[in-house]
Scaffold this motif. Structure first.
Motif, mmCIF file in Angstrom:
data_model
loop_
_atom_site.group_PDB
_atom_site.id
_atom_site.type_symbol
_atom_site.label_atom_id
_atom_site.label_comp_id
_atom_site.label_asym_id
_atom_site.label_seq_id
_atom_site.Cartn_x
_atom_site.Cartn_y
_atom_site.Cartn_z
ATOM 1 N N THR A 109 0.742 -1.106 0.055
ATOM 2 C CA THR A 109 0.232 0.134 -0.003
ATOM 3 C C THR A 109 0.623 1.302 0.066
ATOM 4 O O THR A 109 0.541 2.283 -0.852
ATOM 5 N N MET A 110 2.098 1.038 0.778
ATOM 6 C CA MET A 110 2.848 2.422 0.819
ATOM 7 C C MET A 110 3.263 2.625 -0.265
ATOM 8 O O MET A 110 3.508 3.817 -0.775
ATOM 9 N N ARG A 152 0.933 7.021 15.277
ATOM 10 C CA ARG A 152 1.055 5.532 15.808
ATOM 11 C C ARG A 152 -0.258 4.871 15.338
ATOM 12 O O ARG A 152 -1.467 5.275 15.550
ATOM 13 N N GLY A 153 -0.142 3.620 15.185
ATOM 14 C CA GLY A 153 -1.102 2.900 14.680
ATOM 15 C C GLY A 153 -1.038 1.380 15.073
ATOM 16 O O GLY A 153 0.064 0.965 15.857
ATOM 17 N N PRO A 154 -2.073 0.501 15.021
ATOM 18 C CA PRO A 154 -1.909 -0.860 15.475
ATOM 19 C C PRO A 154 -0.943 -1.773 14.592
ATOM 20 O O PRO A 154 -0.995 -1.600 13.409
ATOM 21 N N PHE A 155 -0.349 -2.618 15.341
ATOM 22 C CA PHE A 155 0.447 -3.429 14.331
ATOM 23 C C PHE A 155 -0.540 -4.883 13.685
ATOM 24 O O PHE A 155 0.067 -5.282 12.474
ATOM 25 N N ARG A 156 -1.431 -5.022 14.265
ATOM 26 C CA ARG A 156 -2.264 -5.772 13.617
ATOM 27 C C ARG A 156 -3.923 -5.316 13.733
ATOM 28 O O ARG A 156 -4.176 -4.533 14.564
ATOM 29 N N ALA A 187 9.119 9.216 7.312
ATOM 30 C CA ALA A 187 9.753 7.632 7.561
ATOM 31 C C ALA A 187 8.821 6.903 8.199
ATOM 32 O O ALA A 187 7.896 7.381 9.140
ATOM 33 N N ASN A 188 8.764 5.552 7.723
ATOM 34 C CA ASN A 188 7.741 4.588 8.488
ATOM 35 C C ASN A 188 8.600 3.601 9.235
ATOM 36 O O ASN A 188 9.653 3.225 8.765
ATOM 37 N N ILE A 189 7.949 3.119 10.179
ATOM 38 C CA ILE A 189 8.621 1.880 10.862
ATOM 39 C C ILE A 189 7.582 0.835 11.455
ATOM 40 O O ILE A 189 6.549 1.342 11.804
ATOM 41 N N LEU A 190 7.969 -0.251 11.158
ATOM 42 C CA LEU A 190 6.934 -1.422 11.474
ATOM 43 C C LEU A 190 7.651 -2.230 12.118
ATOM 44 O O LEU A 190 8.879 -2.704 12.197
ATOM 45 N N GLY A 191 7.016 -2.445 13.503
ATOM 46 C CA GLY A 191 7.518 -3.598 14.582
ATOM 47 C C GLY A 191 6.609 -3.941 15.335
ATOM 48 O O GLY A 191 5.407 -3.398 15.688
ATOM 49 N N ALA A 192 6.692 -5.299 15.789
ATOM 50 C CA ALA A 192 5.637 -5.971 16.661
ATOM 51 C C ALA A 192 5.497 -5.415 18.167
ATOM 52 O O ALA A 192 6.826 -4.580 18.585
ATOM 53 N N ALA A 242 5.849 7.517 10.947
ATOM 54 C CA ALA A 242 4.596 6.515 11.336
ATOM 55 C C ALA A 242 5.176 5.338 11.814
ATOM 56 O O ALA A 242 5.951 4.798 11.165
ATOM 57 N N ILE A 243 4.621 4.936 13.077
ATOM 58 C CA ILE A 243 4.914 3.618 13.701
ATOM 59 C C ILE A 243 3.692 2.790 13.515
ATOM 60 O O ILE A 243 2.745 3.099 13.917
ATOM 61 N N ASN A 244 3.754 1.952 12.839
ATOM 62 C CA ASN A 244 2.955 0.946 12.561
ATOM 63 C C ASN A 244 1.599 1.428 11.787
ATOM 64 O O ASN A 244 0.653 1.204 12.112
ATOM 65 N N ALA A 245 2.151 2.342 11.056
ATOM 66 C CA ALA A 245 1.254 3.318 10.197
ATOM 67 C C ALA A 245 1.875 3.760 8.853
ATOM 68 O O ALA A 245 3.019 3.409 8.667
ATOM 69 N N TRP A 246 1.246 4.199 8.040
ATOM 70 C CA TRP A 246 1.598 4.757 6.784
ATOM 71 C C TRP A 246 1.918 6.401 7.056
ATOM 72 O O TRP A 246 0.920 6.782 7.663
ATOM 73 N N THR A 247 2.967 6.990 6.585
ATOM 74 C CA THR A 247 2.838 8.619 6.873
ATOM 75 C C THR A 247 1.646 9.180 5.790
ATOM 76 O O THR A 247 1.303 10.321 6.519
#
Length: 330
Positions: free
Chosen positions: A71-72, A271-275, A193-198, A222-227
């Motif tokens: 998506t990003m 910030r967004g949810p990882f799941r 910048a985007n960061i994805l992490g559990a 964006a942490i667990n989200a798209w900017t």
């Protein structure tokens, strides 16, 4: 027409969105000194990183976050100033290969869109020439295994369905610190910048994670989200990290949106949810968002968007149930 309007005496301030080349043409007009004669602010894109924190992900996590990455990269066909362009991965992450396979599958499964943006054929040819070993994905997309010193991928905003991959030989906090150092130093622009992490990984990193976020020199993180979510919020300031100049404009100067009129803004953090729901709640994240309708894999995205537009035009409590029903079918 644009040149005429920008220099018209009745215009006191110019704001543009586009490329650094466009900004330079307006400001300098082919000379070495600024000739516009009035203030200009800008939002100019760049090479947006997607930093993936190594951790233990389930098969569903891998698939969902792969769709997130697709998506990003592919939203609006890939023609987005805030499109994620380079995945930054740990080379020692045991699930690295599985994740890249999931990303390739998500890119291939995303609906094809006409290559409508001017110059796209030339951009795709340039990417293929720079990276002859790139993985060709159905739909006219490229997955590029680059390196931390890969100048073309890190300094060219392709504005096309090209996704790069950079691997860093570290794990845990060392990986995150090295990733922040790398994107700050080597990547073109500072828009997002985007960061994805559990969540468990982020908790283990503790203060080290927050300190790394604070060191990222980007206007929206964006942490667990798209900017892009930050862009969609009218209240959040939107623009490059402060400090660029007319001579080195990078991702631009100044901010837009900023409905609260905050002064001297440095960055926005989303910030967004990882799941997605309901797995978010099962794993202790109190988030009720299903797969977001802007995901390229969302089955009901078009319907949800249409219902939201109708709601914006004619707000009514009665319309909410239909919007929620469509969103939860994503």
């Amino acid at each position: 027409m644009g040149a005429y309007l920008a220099r018209h005496p009745g215009i006191s301030h110019v704001h543009i969105t586009g490329s650094a080349a466009t900004d330079d043409a307006i400001v300098f007009g082919g000379s070495r000194t600024p000739g516009l004669g009035k203030p200009i602010s800008s939002e100019l894109g760049g090479v947006s990183p997607i930093i993936v924190l190594p951790g233990r992900w389930s098969a569903r996590d891998l698939r969902y976050q792969a769709e997130h990455v697709a998506t990003m990269r592919l939203h609006n066909g890939g023609y987005n100033c805030i499109a994620g362009q380079v995945l930054v991965l740990s080379s020692v992450w045991p699930q690295k290969t599985a994740f890249l396979d999931a990303v390739a599958a998500a890119l291939a499964a995303s609906p094809a869109r006409p290559a409508w943006y001017p110059g796209i054929d030339e951009r795709m040819r340039a990417a293929g020439a720079a990276y002859p070993a790139a993985r060709s994905i159905p739909g006219g997309r490229l997955l590029v295994a680059a390196s931390a010193s890969s100048e073309a991928m890190l300094t060219t905003e392709y504005f096309a369905p090209v996704l790069g991959v950079v691997e860093l030989a570290a794990s845990g906090q060392s990986f995150l610190d090295l990733a922040v150092e790398t994107v700050n130093r080597d990547f073109l622009g500072t828009l997002g910048a985007n960061i994805l992490g559990a969540p468990s990984t982020i908790r283990q990193l503790g203060p080290g994670f927050e300190q790394a976020v604070a060191r990222l020199r980007y206007g929206t993180i964006a942490i667990n989200a798209w900017t892009g979510v930050g862009f969609l919020s009218a209240a959040a300031p939107w623009g490059a990290f402060p400090g660029h100049t007319l001579g080195d404009v990078q991702s631009g100067i100044g901010v837009v949106h900023n409905a609260l009129l905050l002064d001297e803004v440095e960055r926005t953090v989303v910030r967004g949810p990882f799941r997605p729901f309901p797995r978010s709640v099962v794993h202790g994240e109190w988030a009720l968002l299903p797969k977001p309708p802007w995901f390229v894999s969302a089955r009901s995205g078009t319907l949800t968007a249409r219902l939201l537009t109708e709601f914006a035009a004619r707000p009514s409590v009665r319309r909410l149930s239909g919007i929620l029903a469509a969103a939860f079918r994503a």
